[in-house]
Design a protein around this motif. Structure first.
Motif, PDB file in Angstrom:
ATOM      1  N   TYR A   1      64.445  43.564  62.779  1.00  0.00           N
ATOM      2  CA  TYR A   1      65.407  44.621  62.998  1.00  0.00           C
ATOM      3  C   TYR A   1      65.614  45.384  61.691  1.00  0.00           C
ATOM      4  O   TYR A   1      65.424  44.846  60.601  1.00  0.00           O
TER       5      TYR A   1
ATOM      6  N   SER B   1      76.148  51.746  57.665  1.00  0.00           N
ATOM      7  CA  SER B   1      77.163  52.163  58.651  1.00  0.00           C
ATOM      8  C   SER B   1      76.599  52.400  60.047  1.00  0.00           C
ATOM      9  O   SER B   1      77.181  53.150  60.835  1.00  0.00           O
ATOM     10  N   GLN B   2      75.464  51.793  60.347  1.00  0.00           N
ATOM     11  CA  GLN B   2      74.901  51.875  61.696  1.00  0.00           C
ATOM     12  C   GLN B   2      74.613  50.477  62.207  1.00  0.00           C
ATOM     13  O   GLN B   2      74.522  49.516  61.432  1.00  0.00           O
ATOM     14  N   GLY B   3      74.450  50.366  63.515  1.00  0.00           N
ATOM     15  CA  GLY B   3      74.072  49.094  64.099  1.00  0.00           C
ATOM     16  C   GLY B   3      72.598  48.797  63.852  1.00  0.00           C
ATOM     17  O   GLY B   3      71.798  49.713  63.649  1.00  0.00           O
ATOM     18  N   PRO B   4      72.232  47.517  63.853  1.00  0.00           N
ATOM     19  CA  PRO B   4      70.814  47.179  63.706  1.00  0.00           C
ATOM     20  C   PRO B   4      69.967  47.794  64.814  1.00  0.00           C
ATOM     21  O   PRO B   4      70.457  48.044  65.922  1.00  0.00           O
TER      22      PRO B   4
ATOM     23  N   TYR C   1      65.728  42.811  58.734  1.00  0.00           N
ATOM     24  CA  TYR C   1      66.040  41.430  59.093  1.00  0.00           C
ATOM     25  C   TYR C   1      64.881  40.808  59.863  1.00  0.00           C
ATOM     26  O   TYR C   1      64.381  41.401  60.830  1.00  0.00           O
TER      27      TYR C   1
ATOM     28  N   GLN D   1      68.456  48.034  59.665  1.00  0.00           N
ATOM     29  CA  GLN D   1      69.828  48.534  59.686  1.00  0.00           C
ATOM     30  C   GLN D   1      70.042  49.533  58.568  1.00  0.00           C
ATOM     31  O   GLN D   1      69.895  49.193  57.389  1.00  0.00           O
TER      32      GLN D   1
ATOM     33  N   PHE E   1      66.058  47.504  66.669  1.00  0.00           N
ATOM     34  CA  PHE E   1      64.824  46.741  66.860  1.00  0.00           C
ATOM     35  C   PHE E   1      63.640  47.530  66.304  1.00  0.00           C
ATOM     36  O   PHE E   1      63.515  48.740  66.524  1.00  0.00           O
TER      37      PHE E   1
ATOM     38  N   PHE F   1      71.830  36.723  62.325  1.00  0.00           N
ATOM     39  CA  PHE F   1      71.273  37.521  61.241  1.00  0.00           C
ATOM     40  C   PHE F   1      71.415  36.785  59.918  1.00  0.00           C
ATOM     41  O   PHE F   1      72.443  36.194  59.634  1.00  0.00           O
ATOM     42  N   GLY F   2      70.367  36.861  59.102  1.00  0.00           N
ATOM     43  CA  GLY F   2      70.465  36.411  57.726  1.00  0.00           C
ATOM     44  C   GLY F   2      70.914  37.589  56.861  1.00  0.00           C
ATOM     45  O   GLY F   2      71.461  38.569  57.375  1.00  0.00           O
TER      46      GLY F   2
ATOM     47  N   ILE G   1      71.698  36.635  68.484  1.00  0.00           N
ATOM     48  CA  ILE G   1      70.896  36.817  67.268  1.00  0.00           C
ATOM     49  C   ILE G   1      71.728  36.318  66.092  1.00  0.00           C
ATOM     50  O   ILE G   1      72.888  36.692  65.961  1.00  0.00           O
TER      51      ILE G   1
END
Lengths: 115, 111
Positions: B36, B41-44, B87, B38, B46, B101-102, B99
């Motif tokens: 993913y 200020s936005q969503g992840p 990610y 990112q 794909f 996320f690391g 999910i």
């Protein structure tokens, strides 16, 4: 292209107040999620929702949090009594199938500021 | 969910190919590898997913060796707009409905 939408884009509230964050997932998706991201930190899973019930939740998702799909299109996250540490970006996501194999589509997020 | 390890940050220049490697030594038979992206200020979002060998789409390629203990995301000819956090995620297609996320890899593209 279908997308996940979230409202409001920014919510400011006083500590102890209730907030409801709203999401409209993609229409043919079956799995719904909430994540949060505190400024400068990683994205954290809160809860997943399938077949009108919570399928999994994290330690963060305590009794102050609840989710609901009230009308077949909206998916909401309620925080009953907000704390300062709830200030974060909250992302809604949806997917057709399980997250392990199906792409999750994320919304633009709601920035929650708790004063 | 298999643990993943990837570099914290990388710098590259516009026009270069960027390869980000992720290790996942404990990957299980049912696990897929997903990346993913990112932006601030936005969503992840794909990017790509694979199980073995090589997968390519209009955005990136994903190389997975035979032992599947690592994977490499390849971004061809990056531009400034590719500056983002990337990610690497590993998940079981029969079981995982979330999910984890690391910290991801913060890629900074320089002019």
């Amino acid at each position: 292209e279908p997308e996940v939408t979230q409202t409001p884009s920014h919510q400011v509230t006083q500590m102890g107040q209730e907030v409801i964050l709203r999401c409209v997932p993609i229409s043919n998706h079956l799995y719904f999620y909430w994540y949060r991201q505190i400024l400068g930190q990683k994205v954290e899973f809160l809860v997943s929702f399938y077949n009108n019930e919570i399928s999994e939740k994290s330690e963060i998702f305590d009794d102050q949090f609840s989710v609901e799909r009230p009308d077949g299109s909206n998916f909401t996250l309620k925080i009953r009594s907000t704390k300062l540490e709830d200030s974060a970006m909250y992302f809604c996501a949806s997917s057709e199938g399980l997250a392990g194999v199906d792409e999750q589509f994320f919304g633009p997020g709601t920035r929650l500021t708790v004063l | 969910l298999a643990k993943t390890t990837q570099p914290i940050s990388m710098d590259s220049y516009e026009g270069q190919e960027v390869n980000i490697t992720c290790s996942h030594n404990n990957i299980a038979t049912n696990d897929y590898i997903t990346w993913y992206q990112q932006f601030p200020s936005q969503g992840p979002r794909f990017i790509i997913q694979g199980y073995k060998t090589k997968v390519t789409n209009e955005v990136a390629s994903l190389f997975i060796p035979a032992d599947r203990k690592s994977s490499t995301l390849s971004l061809p000819r990056v531009s400034l707009s590719d500056t983002a956090v990337y990610y690497c995620l590993v998940g079981d297609f029969n079981r995982d409905d979330k999910i984890i996320f690391g910290k991801g890899t913060r890629l900074h593209i320089l002019p």
